[in-house]
Each structure stands twice: as C-alpha cells, then as structure tokens.
Enzyme design. Structure first.
Site, PDB file in Angstrom:
ATOM      1  N   ASN A   5     -75.193 -75.334  35.748  1.00 17.37           N
ATOM      2  CA  ASN A   5     -74.340 -74.718  36.771  1.00 17.37           C
ATOM      3  C   ASN A   5     -75.077 -73.609  37.511  1.00 17.37           C
ATOM      4  O   ASN A   5     -74.939 -73.464  38.725  1.00 17.37           O
ATOM      5  CB  ASN A   5     -73.085 -74.129  36.124  1.00 17.37           C
ATOM      6  CG  ASN A   5     -72.132 -75.198  35.643  1.00 17.37           C
ATOM      7  OD1 ASN A   5     -71.202 -75.561  36.333  1.00 17.37           O
ATOM      8  ND2 ASN A   5     -72.388 -75.741  34.457  1.00 17.37           N
ATOM      9  N   HIS A  62     -73.799 -75.305  28.677  1.00 18.62           N
ATOM     10  CA  HIS A  62     -73.926 -74.936  27.263  1.00 18.62           C
ATOM     11  C   HIS A  62     -72.563 -74.908  26.562  1.00 18.62           C
ATOM     12  O   HIS A  62     -72.471 -75.168  25.367  1.00 18.62           O
ATOM     13  CB  HIS A  62     -74.540 -73.538  27.119  1.00 18.62           C
ATOM     14  CG  HIS A  62     -76.033 -73.501  27.231  1.00 18.62           C
ATOM     15  ND1 HIS A  62     -76.697 -73.719  28.411  1.00 18.62           N
ATOM     16  CD2 HIS A  62     -76.994 -73.242  26.298  1.00 18.62           C
ATOM     17  CE1 HIS A  62     -78.005 -73.596  28.203  1.00 18.62           C
ATOM     18  NE2 HIS A  62     -78.213 -73.316  26.928  1.00 18.62           N
ATOM     19  N   TYR A 103     -81.049 -68.765  32.554  1.00 10.69           N
ATOM     20  CA  TYR A 103     -81.030 -68.754  34.012  1.00 10.69           C
ATOM     21  C   TYR A 103     -79.929 -67.824  34.532  1.00 10.69           C
ATOM     22  O   TYR A 103     -80.058 -67.245  35.607  1.00 10.69           O
ATOM     23  CB  TYR A 103     -80.752 -70.159  34.560  1.00 10.69           C
ATOM     24  CG  TYR A 103     -81.950 -71.085  34.642  1.00 10.69           C
ATOM     25  CD1 TYR A 103     -83.174 -70.765  34.068  1.00 10.69           C
ATOM     26  CD2 TYR A 103     -81.843 -72.309  35.302  1.00 10.69           C
ATOM     27  CE1 TYR A 103     -84.246 -71.630  34.146  1.00 10.69           C
ATOM     28  CE2 TYR A 103     -82.920 -73.176  35.397  1.00 10.69           C
ATOM     29  CZ  TYR A 103     -84.112 -72.837  34.820  1.00 10.69           C
ATOM     30  OH  TYR A 103     -85.174 -73.706  34.909  1.00 10.69           O
ATOM     31  N   GLY A 104     -78.847 -67.734  33.762  1.00 17.09           N
ATOM     32  CA  GLY A 104     -77.686 -66.968  34.203  1.00 17.09           C
ATOM     33  C   GLY A 104     -77.969 -65.507  34.475  1.00 17.09           C
ATOM     34  O   GLY A 104     -77.207 -64.821  35.157  1.00 17.09           O
ATOM     35  N   GLU A 115     -77.916 -70.906  22.050  1.00 15.03           N
ATOM     36  CA  GLU A 115     -79.342 -71.208  21.861  1.00 15.03           C
ATOM     37  C   GLU A 115     -79.827 -70.758  20.480  1.00 15.03           C
ATOM     38  O   GLU A 115     -80.772 -71.305  19.943  1.00 15.03           O
ATOM     39  CB  GLU A 115     -80.189 -70.563  22.970  1.00 15.03           C
ATOM     40  CG  GLU A 115     -80.036 -71.230  24.341  1.00 15.03           C
ATOM     41  CD  GLU A 115     -80.754 -72.584  24.464  1.00 15.03           C
ATOM     42  OE1 GLU A 115     -81.703 -72.840  23.720  1.00 15.03           O
ATOM     43  OE2 GLU A 115     -80.332 -73.390  25.332  1.00 15.03           O
ATOM     44  N   ASP A 174     -82.035 -78.701  32.742  1.00 17.25           N
ATOM     45  CA  ASP A 174     -81.252 -77.486  32.472  1.00 17.25           C
ATOM     46  C   ASP A 174     -82.241 -76.439  31.969  1.00 17.25           C
ATOM     47  O   ASP A 174     -83.419 -76.721  31.749  1.00 17.25           O
ATOM     48  CB  ASP A 174     -80.185 -77.779  31.394  1.00 17.25           C
ATOM     49  CG  ASP A 174     -79.365 -76.545  31.039  1.00 17.25           C
ATOM     50  OD1 ASP A 174     -78.948 -75.821  31.969  1.00 17.25           O
ATOM     51  OD2 ASP A 174     -79.143 -76.277  29.842  1.00 17.25           O
ATOM     52  N   SER A 175     -81.714 -75.233  31.722  1.00 20.84           N
ATOM     53  CA  SER A 175     -82.569 -74.190  31.177  1.00 20.84           C
ATOM     54  C   SER A 175     -82.840 -74.405  29.681  1.00 20.84           C
ATOM     55  O   SER A 175     -83.795 -73.863  29.150  1.00 20.84           O
ATOM     56  CB  SER A 175     -81.894 -72.834  31.366  1.00 20.84           C
ATOM     57  OG  SER A 175     -80.651 -72.833  30.694  1.00 20.84           O
TER      58      SER A 175
HETATM   59  N1  DGL Z   1     -76.586 -74.292  31.078  1.00 16.12           N
HETATM   60  C1  DGL Z   1     -76.761 -73.523  32.234  1.00 16.12           C
HETATM   61  C2  DGL Z   1     -75.569 -73.455  33.124  1.00 16.12           C
HETATM   62  O1  DGL Z   1     -74.860 -74.451  33.184  1.00 16.12           O
HETATM   63  C3  DGL Z   1     -77.640 -72.307  32.188  1.00 16.12           C
HETATM   64  C4  DGL Z   1     -77.350 -71.274  31.176  1.00 16.12           C
HETATM   65  C5  DGL Z   1     -78.401 -70.193  31.232  1.00 16.12           C
HETATM   66  O2  DGL Z   1     -79.584 -70.515  31.107  1.00 16.12           O
HETATM   67  O3  DGL Z   1     -78.019 -69.035  31.439  1.00 16.12           O
HETATM   68  O4  DGL Z   1     -75.330 -72.488  33.801  1.00 16.12           O
END
Ligand code: DGL
Length: 276
Positions: free
Chosen positions: A85, A198, A53-54, A164, A21-22
C-alpha cells in the site's frame, strides 16, 4: 480524451508474474494469487533492506519501487503486482510511467477502494502505515466512486515492525491492536480496510478484537481476483503449467521472511539475495 486501449498481445501466458513489497506483507497477496492462479510462475521481491516503507519519504519509496519494477521486467514478468500500500500510495504513477504500458500493473488500493465504494455504504475505517495515510489515497479513491461513504484513516506504524519480528499471537501485538483499534477515529466504523499488506497476518487478532461487529475486508483476495480478470481478459492466463515455479528475491535475508514464505509456499522455494 478516451484512454488508449491496452495491447498485450506480445506477452505470453508462460511468463511469470512479478510481485513486490517491502517485506513479508506482500506474501499475503502472493498466497492468494497462488491459490486463485495455481499454474502461474511467480517472482517475488521483498525489499527487506529498506523496510519499513511506511516511515520513508515519498522520494525514497519511488526510488525503490521503480528499481524493483525494472528488475521484475528484466526477469520477463508479464504483469507487475504492487503488493504494498505504501508503494501504491506514493509511487503508482512513477511505476506506471516506467512500465510504459508494456505489461499490466495491479495495485492494492484501487481494486479494494472500488469494491468498498460500490458494495458498502457506511462508515469505513482504514488502518495503514504513515506513508499510506498521509497520501489520503483510500479516501480519495473511495470518494471518487461514492462520496457518501464516511472514511476515517488511522496510521498504525508499530504493527509492521512487530509482524516482521514474528510477533504473532504475542502480548505485545495484542496491546498494540487494542490501543490502535480503540482510537476514537475508528469508534463508529462498520467496515475496516487493512490498508497494509502486512496486516492480514494479524487477521485473527483483529477479528477477535471486533467479534462480529465490524466487517474486515479481505484485500488480498480482491487483488488476486483483479489480477485474474486482467490476465484472462488479455488471454495471458497460465492454465497449462502443472509445475509452477516460485522464486523469491530479498534485498536482505531475514529469518522471518524465510519462515513465512516456506509456510505459504512449501519448502522447495528459491530464496535469493539481490541488492537493489
Ligand atoms: N506492506 C506494506 C504496505 O502495504 C509496507 C509496510 C512497510 O514497509 O512499512 O504498506
């Protein structure tokens, strides 16, 4: 054309499972995997350096996800769990291509969307990052199986940075949750999918907002069950390992990651810095 039958007879039960994951989000999935498959060795990669990542472009997410997958394969993992995700929504195809059928790949959207499509027939809401909502993958996948379900997706981008930062049970997160969940798009939902790994870290607050009015889907358990079924089907479940090992690689060491990983996995875990 019939899909080719997958052959994983070259894999052994004792190889670790790779999860990524991120950041801390994937730990909600890893925790369920540990609970359901207590004898498995796990390797977790948290790409804390590139979080969130979003907010990233599809190209950037593909680049990170493929690099991490290759790293986990080099570490001899017998399965890859994309516990993110945003990475699933943007890079699943590329991750599968780079794995090339060598090991099974489990993602966090398909098993959840399938379960919802087959078991629930009502108004479904999805909250997720921008990268996931923009892909529309939840809606597409649910509708592939059941086109009568109404699906509304809402981007809730401030939740990941708050999580976070460790803002659990904090007035800031309460205000965000109230603001997002009272959005008109989610007005008539009966079921809510937490479309970001998250978000289960705020499960209590989200359930508190809804009381018993809305069913909140427990995605990590669905994903861990899917993984168990696949490993079992291919006879690579580890059932003979009383001392499982948990190794965590991070692209940037963060205090919150250390805190949550220790809370979920105990004090004796290995945290290692690994730049991509
Ligand atoms: N936990 C991640 C998800 O399920 C990424 C969240 C992120 O880094 O923006 O999308």
């Amino acid at each position: 054309m019939k899909p080719k039958k997958q052959d994983f007879s070259h894999l052994s039960a004792h190889q670790p499972i790779g999860i990524f994951d991120s950041g801390v989000g994937g730990l909600t999935v890893a925790r369920e995997i540990k609970r359901l498959l207590p004898q498995e060795n796990l390797i977790y990669f948290g790409d804390t350096k590139h979080l969130p990542y979003g907010e990233k472009s599809r190209e950037a997410i593909i680049g990170y996800a493929v690099k991490i997958t290759n790293f986990l394969l080099e570490k001899n993992c017998k399965a890859i769990v994309i516990a993110c995700n945003s990475a699933t929504a943007n890079a699943l195809k590329e991750v599968m291509e780079s794995v090339g059928g060598r090991v099974p790949v489990v993602d966090v959207i398909n098993p959840v969307a399938e379960k919802v499509a087959f078991e629930i027939h009502n108004n479904v809401g999805v909250i997720a990052t921008k990268a996931t909502v923009n892909s529309g993958l939840y809606k597409k996948t649910i509708h592939k199986h059941n086109k009568y379900i109404k699906v509304d997706e809402l981007a809730t981008p401030l939740l990941v940075p708050a999580i976070e930062e460790g803002f659990k049970n904090h007035p800031i997160t309460h205000a965000m949750i109230y603001n997002y969940l009272s959005n008109n798009k989610l007005k008539n939902i009966e079921t809510l999918i937490l479309g970001c790994t998250h978000y289960p870290l705020l499960m209590d607050e989200i359930k508190q907002y809804y009381g018993n009015r809305v069913r909140v889907i427990d995605s990590p358990t669905i994903v861990a069950n899917e993984l168990k079924m696949i490993l079992d089907r291919h006879q690579i479940l580890n059932t003979d390992n009383p001392k499982p090992e948990y190794h965590f690689y991070l692209s940037d060491l963060t205090k919150n990651f250390e805190k949550i990983s220790k809370k979920f996995f105990g004090k004796s875990i290995n945290l290692e810095l690994k730049s991509l």
